[in-house]
Each structure stands twice: as structure tokens, then as C-alpha cells.
Write a protein that holds these residues in place. Structure first.
Motif, PDB file in Angstrom:
ATOM      1  N   GLY A  66       0.793  -1.233   0.000  1.00 25.60           N
ATOM      2  CA  GLY A  66       0.000   0.000   0.000  1.00 25.60           C
ATOM      3  C   GLY A  66       0.814   1.265   0.000  1.00 25.60           C
ATOM      4  O   GLY A  66       0.270   2.354   0.179  1.00 25.60           O
ATOM      5  N   ALA A  67       2.128   1.156  -0.218  1.00 25.74           N
ATOM      6  CA  ALA A  67       3.018   2.290   0.020  1.00 25.74           C
ATOM      7  C   ALA A  67       3.506   3.000  -1.243  1.00 25.74           C
ATOM      8  O   ALA A  67       4.350   3.887  -1.159  1.00 25.74           O
ATOM      9  CB  ALA A  67       4.217   1.833   0.843  1.00 25.74           C
ATOM     10  N   LEU A  92      -4.775   0.364   1.339  1.00 18.69           N
ATOM     11  CA  LEU A  92      -4.619   1.762   1.754  1.00 18.69           C
ATOM     12  C   LEU A  92      -3.193   1.993   2.244  1.00 18.69           C
ATOM     13  O   LEU A  92      -2.447   1.049   2.521  1.00 18.69           O
ATOM     14  CB  LEU A  92      -5.642   2.155   2.812  1.00 18.69           C
ATOM     15  CG  LEU A  92      -5.714   1.499   4.191  1.00 18.69           C
ATOM     16  CD1 LEU A  92      -4.516   1.820   5.063  1.00 18.69           C
ATOM     17  CD2 LEU A  92      -6.980   1.964   4.900  1.00 18.69           C
ATOM     18  N   ASN A  93      -2.816   3.246   2.345  1.00 17.99           N
ATOM     19  CA  ASN A  93      -1.463   3.574   2.806  1.00 17.99           C
ATOM     20  C   ASN A  93      -1.435   3.439   4.329  1.00 17.99           C
ATOM     21  O   ASN A  93      -1.870   4.337   5.062  1.00 17.99           O
ATOM     22  CB  ASN A  93      -1.071   4.980   2.373  1.00 17.99           C
ATOM     23  CG  ASN A  93       0.415   5.218   2.553  1.00 17.99           C
ATOM     24  OD1 ASN A  93       0.963   5.022   3.637  1.00 17.99           O
ATOM     25  ND2 ASN A  93       1.068   5.637   1.488  1.00 17.99           N
ATOM     26  N   ILE A  94      -0.955   2.290   4.780  1.00 16.43           N
ATOM     27  CA  ILE A  94      -0.994   1.957   6.209  1.00 16.43           C
ATOM     28  C   ILE A  94      -0.136   2.917   7.027  1.00 16.43           C
ATOM     29  O   ILE A  94      -0.531   3.365   8.105  1.00 16.43           O
ATOM     30  CB  ILE A  94      -0.534   0.502   6.424  1.00 16.43           C
ATOM     31  CG1 ILE A  94      -1.424  -0.453   5.618  1.00 16.43           C
ATOM     32  CG2 ILE A  94      -0.571   0.121   7.904  1.00 16.43           C
ATOM     33  CD1 ILE A  94      -0.805  -1.813   5.376  1.00 16.43           C
ATOM     34  N   LEU A 120     -16.609  -1.518  -8.705  1.00 16.73           N
ATOM     35  CA  LEU A 120     -16.519  -1.646  -7.248  1.00 16.73           C
ATOM     36  C   LEU A 120     -15.098  -1.431  -6.743  1.00 16.73           C
ATOM     37  O   LEU A 120     -14.137  -1.897  -7.336  1.00 16.73           O
ATOM     38  CB  LEU A 120     -16.995  -3.022  -6.801  1.00 16.73           C
ATOM     39  CG  LEU A 120     -18.491  -3.326  -6.953  1.00 16.73           C
ATOM     40  CD1 LEU A 120     -18.794  -4.724  -6.424  1.00 16.73           C
ATOM     41  CD2 LEU A 120     -19.341  -2.297  -6.235  1.00 16.73           C
ATOM     42  N   LEU A 121     -15.003  -0.721  -5.614  1.00 16.51           N
ATOM     43  CA  LEU A 121     -13.721  -0.496  -4.949  1.00 16.51           C
ATOM     44  C   LEU A 121     -13.748  -1.109  -3.557  1.00 16.51           C
ATOM     45  O   LEU A 121     -14.605  -0.787  -2.735  1.00 16.51           O
ATOM     46  CB  LEU A 121     -13.415   0.998  -4.842  1.00 16.51           C
ATOM     47  CG  LEU A 121     -12.123   1.343  -4.080  1.00 16.51           C
ATOM     48  CD1 LEU A 121     -10.902   0.791  -4.812  1.00 16.51           C
ATOM     49  CD2 LEU A 121     -11.995   2.857  -3.903  1.00 16.51           C
ATOM     50  N   LYS A 122     -12.798  -2.002  -3.299  1.00 14.41           N
ATOM     51  CA  LYS A 122     -12.618  -2.587  -1.976  1.00 14.41           C
ATOM     52  C   LYS A 122     -11.326  -2.028  -1.388  1.00 14.41           C
ATOM     53  O   LYS A 122     -10.294  -2.016  -2.059  1.00 14.41           O
ATOM     54  CB  LYS A 122     -12.523  -4.117  -2.050  1.00 14.41           C
ATOM     55  CG  LYS A 122     -13.638  -4.795  -2.856  1.00 14.41           C
ATOM     56  CD  LYS A 122     -13.531  -6.309  -2.714  1.00 14.41           C
ATOM     57  CE  LYS A 122     -14.314  -7.044  -3.766  1.00 14.41           C
ATOM     58  NZ  LYS A 122     -13.532  -7.309  -4.992  1.00 14.41           N
ATOM     59  N   VAL A 123     -11.388  -1.584  -0.149  1.00 20.01           N
ATOM     60  CA  VAL A 123     -10.220  -1.002   0.515  1.00 20.01           C
ATOM     61  C   VAL A 123      -9.674  -1.992   1.533  1.00 20.01           C
ATOM     62  O   VAL A 123     -10.356  -2.338   2.508  1.00 20.01           O
ATOM     63  CB  VAL A 123     -10.578   0.328   1.204  1.00 20.01           C
ATOM     64  CG1 VAL A 123      -9.354   0.896   1.922  1.00 20.01           C
ATOM     65  CG2 VAL A 123     -11.112   1.331   0.187  1.00 20.01           C
ATOM     66  N   ILE A 124      -8.453  -2.454   1.282  1.00 20.53           N
ATOM     67  CA  ILE A 124      -7.806  -3.414   2.180  1.00 20.53           C
ATOM     68  C   ILE A 124      -7.148  -2.666   3.333  1.00 20.53           C
ATOM     69  O   ILE A 124      -6.268  -1.832   3.121  1.00 20.53           O
ATOM     70  CB  ILE A 124      -6.744  -4.239   1.433  1.00 20.53           C
ATOM     71  CG1 ILE A 124      -7.348  -4.907   0.197  1.00 20.53           C
ATOM     72  CG2 ILE A 124      -6.135  -5.294   2.375  1.00 20.53           C
ATOM     73  CD1 ILE A 124      -6.326  -5.583  -0.704  1.00 20.53           C
ATOM     74  N   LEU A 125      -7.583  -2.970   4.553  1.00 19.23           N
ATOM     75  CA  LEU A 125      -7.092  -2.259   5.734  1.00 19.23           C
ATOM     76  C   LEU A 125      -5.812  -2.863   6.298  1.00 19.23           C
ATOM     77  O   LEU A 125      -5.048  -2.177   6.960  1.00 19.23           O
ATOM     78  CB  LEU A 125      -8.163  -2.268   6.837  1.00 19.23           C
ATOM     79  CG  LEU A 125      -9.581  -1.843   6.455  1.00 19.23           C
ATOM     80  CD1 LEU A 125     -10.453  -1.799   7.713  1.00 19.23           C
ATOM     81  CD2 LEU A 125      -9.599  -0.509   5.737  1.00 19.23           C
ATOM     82  N   GLU A 126      -5.588  -4.135   6.058  1.00 21.01           N
ATOM     83  CA  GLU A 126      -4.502  -4.904   6.690  1.00 21.01           C
ATOM     84  C   GLU A 126      -4.616  -4.770   8.219  1.00 21.01           C
ATOM     85  O   GLU A 126      -3.779  -4.192   8.914  1.00 21.01           O
ATOM     86  CB  GLU A 126      -3.135  -4.447   6.196  1.00 21.01           C
ATOM     87  CG  GLU A 126      -2.041  -5.489   6.376  1.00 21.01           C
ATOM     88  CD  GLU A 126      -2.195  -6.716   5.457  1.00 21.01           C
ATOM     89  OE1 GLU A 126      -3.194  -7.445   5.597  1.00 21.01           O
ATOM     90  OE2 GLU A 126      -1.296  -6.949   4.627  1.00 21.01           O
ATOM     91  N   THR A 127      -5.700  -5.318   8.732  1.00 23.86           N
ATOM     92  CA  THR A 127      -6.094  -5.140  10.130  1.00 23.86           C
ATOM     93  C   THR A 127      -5.075  -5.667  11.137  1.00 23.86           C
ATOM     94  O   THR A 127      -5.073  -5.244  12.293  1.00 23.86           O
ATOM     95  CB  THR A 127      -7.449  -5.819  10.391  1.00 23.86           C
ATOM     96  OG1 THR A 127      -7.408  -7.178   9.913  1.00 23.86           O
ATOM     97  CG2 THR A 127      -8.568  -5.081   9.658  1.00 23.86           C
ATOM     98  N   CYS A 128      -4.213  -6.589  10.714  1.00 29.56           N
ATOM     99  CA  CYS A 128      -3.229  -7.147  11.655  1.00 29.56           C
ATOM    100  C   CYS A 128      -2.278  -6.079  12.192  1.00 29.56           C
ATOM    101  O   CYS A 128      -1.660  -6.276  13.244  1.00 29.56           O
ATOM    102  CB  CYS A 128      -2.432  -8.268  10.994  1.00 29.56           C
ATOM    103  SG  CYS A 128      -1.481  -7.765   9.539  1.00 29.56           S
TER     104      CYS A 128
END
Length: 221
Positions: A66-67, A92-94, A120-128
Motif C-alpha cells: 500500500g506504500a 490503503l497507505n498503512i 466496485l472499490l474494496k479497501v484493504i485495511l490490513e487489520t493485523c
């Protein structure tokens, strides 16, 4: 409940080859999965394999960190749509989120959504990598920016989807975006639990196992 229509059948590993993409698409056609999820270089090829089918193509961008710059992400997303993708899964930019640069994060999502239009747009949060509060904030930023989905994970972080994180996301979006759980979904029980929680899409490389095991379990009764 037909679990196959929840599945984004996924192949994102660095070593993926055309032959593996062909196999992925053939499995998606055979089991009538909702979509395949591939890296950008395979979008046009997957489109050819899925011609005259209802299977969608989801392409990942800014993946897996995401960077990269916003401009590069916007181009990547637009290029994938031009090549035949129906959906975009962006990371997303974590780092920007962690340093509380929320304006940057929201603007980036908004620009990508504008670039792909009705797709469609899905936003990956990288919740870990995120706290409960940070997950909530990321969800709100995604909703404010017009994203269609929030998604748990790339599958390349330190952990994948968890029930706890999905519950946080569900409460945060409050019905204003759909939820995709991804990363570590390998068995029918886990998949069904996410669906019961309100998840509308599952990202997994184990789609065939989930469908065939589900059919096997039904036949035992």
C-alpha cells in the motif's frame, strides 16, 4: 446459502504463472465463483479465459504494502479497468494511517474511486497492523471516500481475517459499505461464520475446498 457466490477465488503469489491463472479461471467457471482476484499483469489474460461467463475479475493495486504513490495507484487502477477488471482491491497507505495523516488516506481512496467510476472499490485495511480504534477510523475514511467495501487483509501480513476485526468493521461502516473477509479462510465452518456475521465476500485461495467440502457435508444428512 450458496457459498460459491461469496467467493473471490484468489491467486496473488509472486510465482503465479499463466498456466496457474488458467486453472484458477477454469475452477471459477466450474464452481461458479463470484470473481477471480489476480495481480494486474494477469487481468487481460484472465478476461480472455472468462469470456462469455458471469465470473468477475478483481484486480489488486498497491499490493501488498500500500506504500506506492497515489498517482501510481490511480494509474494502476485505471489500467486494470481498461484491461477488463470489474473490481479493484486497493491497499490503503498503512503508514499514513498510523501517522494520523487521515486526509492523505481518505483523498487517495477518493481519487481511486473517481478513477474507476461505477466499478466496485474494496479497501484493504490490513487489520493485523491496526488497533481497534485505527480499524474504526480506516473504515470511516473508506466510507467517506465512497468505497464500496472494506476488506480485512492482503494475506501477506502477519495475520489474516479474524471474527473480532470483522465485528469492529461491521459496526464502524454501519451498513454504508460491504465487508470482505480475506486471509486464512480455509474451512467451511469459518467461511459460514463470516457470512452469518454479514460478510458479503470472501477472499480465499481455498474456494474449491470450501465448495466441495460444503457439498460433501450436505450429502451426509
Amino acid at each position: 446459502m450458496e457459498i460459491n457466490k461469496y467467493i473471490d477465488h484468489t491467486l496473488l503469489k509472486a510465482t503465479a504463472t499463466n498456466n496457474e491463472i488458467i486453472a484458477l479461471c477454469n475452477e471459477a467457471k466450474k464452481y461458479n465463483f463470484y470473481a477471480v482476484c489476480v495481480n494486474g499483469c494477469f487481468v487481460e489474460f484472465a478476461k480472455q479465459q472468462l469470456k462469455n461467463t458471469d465470473v468477475k475479475i478483481a484486480a489488486v493495486i498497491g499490493f501488498p504494502l500500500g506504500a506506492i504513490s497515489t498517482k501510481a495507484k490511480v494509474f494502476e487502477a485505471s489500467n486494470c479497468i481498461e484491461n477488463g477488471a470489474n473490481e479493484i482491491d486497493m491497499v490503503l497507505n498503512i503508514g499514513k494511517l498510523l501517522e494520523v495523516n487521515y486526509e492523505y488516506v481518505e483523498k487517495e481512496i477518493k481519487l481511486i474511486k473517481e478513477a474507476i467510476g461505477r466499478n466496485l472499490l474494496k479497501v484493504i485495511l490490513e487489520t493485523c497492523y491496526l488497533s481497534k480504534e485505527q480499524i474504526e477510523i480506516a473504515c470511516r475514511l473508506a466510507v467517506n471516500a465512497g468505497a464500496d467495501f472494506v476488506k480485512t487483509s492482503t494475506g501477506f501480513g502477519t495475520n489474516g481475517a479474524t471474527f473480532k476485526d470483522v465485528e469492529i468493521m461491521k459496526n464502524a461502516v454501519n451498513g454504508k459499505a460491504q465487508i470482505k473477509a480475506s486471509g486464512g479462510i480455509k474451512d467451511v465452518q469459518t467461511a459460514n461464520k463470516y457470512i452469518e456475521m454479514g460478510v458479503t465476500r470472501l477472499g480465499t485461495s481455498a474456494g474449491v475446498l470450501l465448495v466441495t467440502k460444503g457439498i460433501s457435508d450436505k450429502n451426509q444428512y
